[in-house]
Design a protein around this motif. Structure first.
Motif, short mmCIF file in Angstrom:
data_model
loop_
_atom_site.label_atom_id
_atom_site.label_comp_id
_atom_site.label_asym_id
_atom_site.label_seq_id
_atom_site.Cartn_x
_atom_site.Cartn_y
_atom_site.Cartn_z
N ARG A 198 12.75 -30.59 -46.36
CA ARG A 198 12.44 -32.01 -46.47
C ARG A 198 11.31 -32.18 -47.48
NH1 ARG A 198 12.14 -34.78 -40.42
NH2 ARG A 198 14.29 -34.30 -39.75
N GLY A 199 11.37 -33.31 -48.19
CA GLY A 199 10.29 -33.63 -49.12
C GLY A 199 10.57 -33.17 -50.53
N ASN A 209 10.25 -41.20 -52.94
CA ASN A 209 9.20 -40.21 -52.69
C ASN A 209 7.84 -40.65 -53.24
OD1 ASN A 209 10.40 -37.80 -51.30
ND2 ASN A 209 11.79 -37.90 -53.04
N SER A 210 7.87 -41.59 -54.19
CA SER A 210 6.61 -42.06 -54.78
C SER A 210 5.73 -42.78 -53.77
CB SER A 210 6.89 -42.99 -55.98
OG SER A 210 7.58 -44.16 -55.57
N PHE A 211 6.33 -43.31 -52.68
CA PHE A 211 5.51 -43.93 -51.62
C PHE A 211 5.68 -43.24 -50.27
CE2 PHE A 211 9.51 -46.36 -51.64
CZ PHE A 211 9.85 -46.37 -50.29
N GLY A 221 -0.21 -33.15 -43.30
CA GLY A 221 0.45 -31.86 -43.41
C GLY A 221 1.21 -31.74 -44.72
N LYS A 222 1.97 -30.68 -44.85
CA LYS A 222 2.76 -30.49 -46.07
C LYS A 222 3.90 -31.50 -46.12
CE LYS A 222 2.04 -25.48 -46.56
NZ LYS A 222 2.73 -24.16 -46.58
N TYR A 223 4.18 -32.00 -47.31
CA TYR A 223 5.31 -32.91 -47.48
C TYR A 223 6.60 -32.13 -47.72
CZ TYR A 223 8.12 -36.87 -49.06
OH TYR A 223 9.10 -37.83 -49.19
N VAL A 224 6.52 -31.08 -48.53
CA VAL A 224 7.69 -30.22 -48.76
C VAL A 224 7.67 -29.12 -47.70
CG1 VAL A 224 8.91 -28.72 -50.36
CG2 VAL A 224 7.63 -30.69 -51.23
N ASP A 252 18.95 -31.00 -50.57
CA ASP A 252 17.49 -30.96 -50.75
C ASP A 252 17.11 -31.54 -52.10
OD1 ASP A 252 16.66 -28.42 -48.63
OD2 ASP A 252 18.72 -28.61 -49.30
N ASP A 253 15.95 -32.20 -52.16
CA ASP A 253 15.50 -32.80 -53.43
C ASP A 253 15.37 -31.75 -54.52
OD1 ASP A 253 15.15 -35.63 -52.76
OD2 ASP A 253 13.60 -34.93 -51.40
#
Length: 516
Positions: A198-199, A209-211, A221-224, A252-253
């Motif tokens: 995720r992320g 993802n910009s917001f 925490g971690k975003y990715v 996945d991104d």
């Protein structure tokens, strides 16, 4: 409780994970799905034909028959208005049913969504914990305190806002995606979609993802984050056994972001799963060892965002820092290891110099990928690019209001305020060229210049681009095209069968009814 998810046009992994969580807690879960042929709010829109295939009544019939306690939606901006219509009609049938809205559009404009009379609860950001807390509150019949990542209406009509908590770090603590919801609509043997993470590491101005990454108020925490390799492989073993899967897509991104995880996963995948797969990636997270390992494990296609070939423009307006040289290198490497590179290219980006399309054409002539996906820019709610468009005067505040309400998407292409007819024609000419280039013999590619298409009316160029994309994909046996065509053919047949009064066929009729 009886929980009904409502979706339109495509499989949604967010719904799948929430369904799995709800089933873990003993709730009965169903899906009301609109196939939305020729009007799926994502790929294809043809109103005259779509009216014949409109299946909104089927969705409402499911609601009336199932009598849900909760109806949940996760709309994108393009499906938001449709979702509101379904929620409103559901409330007319069952006034006491509770509705929950989540997803990207809801998170971008939460004040607007929760203000709607047909919406009772909203989830902002990741809804794994929030949705379960909403279920518990509804089951108890009352809400006594703010709930994390939610907003809801109290008995006296006040809007109660909960704290925005950090992202779930241990993805292995979540169940596998509940694929049983989609078995009646999609052939999961042909195409199995999942996510290993995720992320996204990037904050492109046109993307949610910009917001989304900045939602938590503290301790984000971690975003990715990644599921463990074993967790993903266990899911894929189950999918292989149940569906006899022939192709997997990792949604996945940036699938290749964590090289240590990737190498471990690919080694195990190559030995254990052995199914062709495709990914989404980024040129800055690909190199020769990575491309070689992907190919050896069975990766046959990689979708890669490029968007513009004007490096200076991309850095300033899109927050993208890859270079033309790096992009050319990755296209070369994918050809070397026989991975189909599918490049995403945006048309109509605000502030992009007019000559940028000619720069791109010349680049693609020299460095031709397997396919060039060209997309018209959309100024989606919550994104930085919408603010840029406002500042540049490309859209008015009234335009932004409509976009934030899910109205007038594809605004750049269809609004006379944003682009002149002459400029629109130029874009459509380049769109045809981008579609043609990968299928044109090398010695003729330089001859594909805008002058060849200037005499053709824009609507014909648009039709040519669509037809070329469809036919070339089918002729070259592009998996995505074939799967999409099979999906449409089956549901056209199913719709006509239903209209004639026959029993509608199941999509995956070879599977047992019960979930394995």
């Amino acid at each position: 409780m009886r929980i009904l998810f409502v979706a339109i046009g495509y499989e949604q992994l967010g719904i799948s994970i929430l369904s799995a969580l709800a089933k873990q807690r003993g709730h009965d879960v169903r899906l009301a799905f609109s196939v939305a042929l020729f009007n799926d709010r994502l790929h294809m829109t043809c109103p005259p034909v779509s009216r014949f295939f409109d299946d909104t009544k089927d969705v409402l019939h499911t609601i009336e028959h199932y009598r849900p306690d909760i109806i949940a939606f996760s709309p994108l901006s393009g499906s938001y208005r449709w979702s509101l219509t379904i929620a409103q009609k559901a409330k007319e049938i069952f006034p006491h049913v509770k509705t929950v809205f989540g997803g990207v559009h809801t998170t971008a404009v939460p004040e607007r969504v929760i203000a709607r009379p047909e919406v009772d609860y909203i989830c902002l950001g990741e809804g794994d914990i929030a949705f379960i807390e909403i279920l518990e509150a509804v089951e108890k019949g009352e809400v006594t305190s703010p709930l994390p990542n939610t907003r809801y209406k109290s008995a006296d009509g006040q809007i109660i806002q909960g704290p925005q908590t950090g992202f779930i770090q241990d993805l292995d603590s979540l169940p596998f995606f509940d694929k049983s919801l989609w078995e009646d609509y999609f052939n999961l043997s042909d195409y199995y979609v999942t996510m290993a993470s995720r992320g996204c590491p990037y904050r492109c101005t046109f993307c949610f993802n910009s917001f989304f990454a900045d939602l938590p108020e503290k301790d984000k925490g971690k975003y990715v984050r990644y599921r463990s390799a074993d967790h993903v492989l266990t899911e894929l073993r189950w999918a292989k056994k149940r569906y006899n899967v022939r192709m997997i897509e990792f949604f996945d991104d940036v699938f290749t972001f964590d090289k240590k995880w990737l190498n471990s996963f690919l080694e195990a995948y190559k030995k254990d799963i052995q199914i062709p797969f495709q990914i989404f990636s980024h040129v800055n997270h690909l190199d020769e060892p990575t491309v070689k390992s992907l190919a050896a494990a069975g990766c046959y296609a990689a979708q890669i965002g490029v968007q513009s070939l004007d490096d200076e423009y991309k850095r300033k307006y899109l927050k993208r820092h890859e270079t033309k040289e790096k992009t050319a290198e990755i296209i070369r490497l994918t050809k070397k290891y026989r991975i189909r590179a599918r490049i995403d290219h945006m048309l109509g980006l605000p502030g992009e110099p007019p000559e940028a399309q000619e720069t791109a054409r010349q680049f693609y002539v020299r460095n031709t990928p397997s396919r060039i996906h060209s997309y018209w820019v959309n100024f989606y709610p919550g994104t930085a690019i919408q603010k840029t468009a406002l500042e540049m005067g490309l859209i008015t505040h009234e335009d932004a209001e409509r976009l934030n309400e899910g109205i007038s998407l594809d605004s750049f292409k269809h609004s006379h305020n944003l682009i002149s007819k002459d400029q629109l024609k130029i874009y459509e000419i380049y769109q045809v060229i981008y579609k043609l280039l990968p299928y044109t013999p090398v010695r003729f590619r330089k001859k594909l210049k805008p002058g060849l298409f200037k005499a053709i009316p824009p609507f014909i160029n648009e039709g040519i681009a669509f037809t070329l994309d469809l036919l070339s994909g089918l002729l070259t046996k592009e998996a995505d095209h074939i799967i999409y065509a099979k999906y449409y053919l089956f549901h056209i047949y199913r719709t006509i069968t239903g209209k004639l009064g026959f029993r509608k066929p199941r999509r995956m009729r070879h599977l047992p009814q019960e979930q394995v």
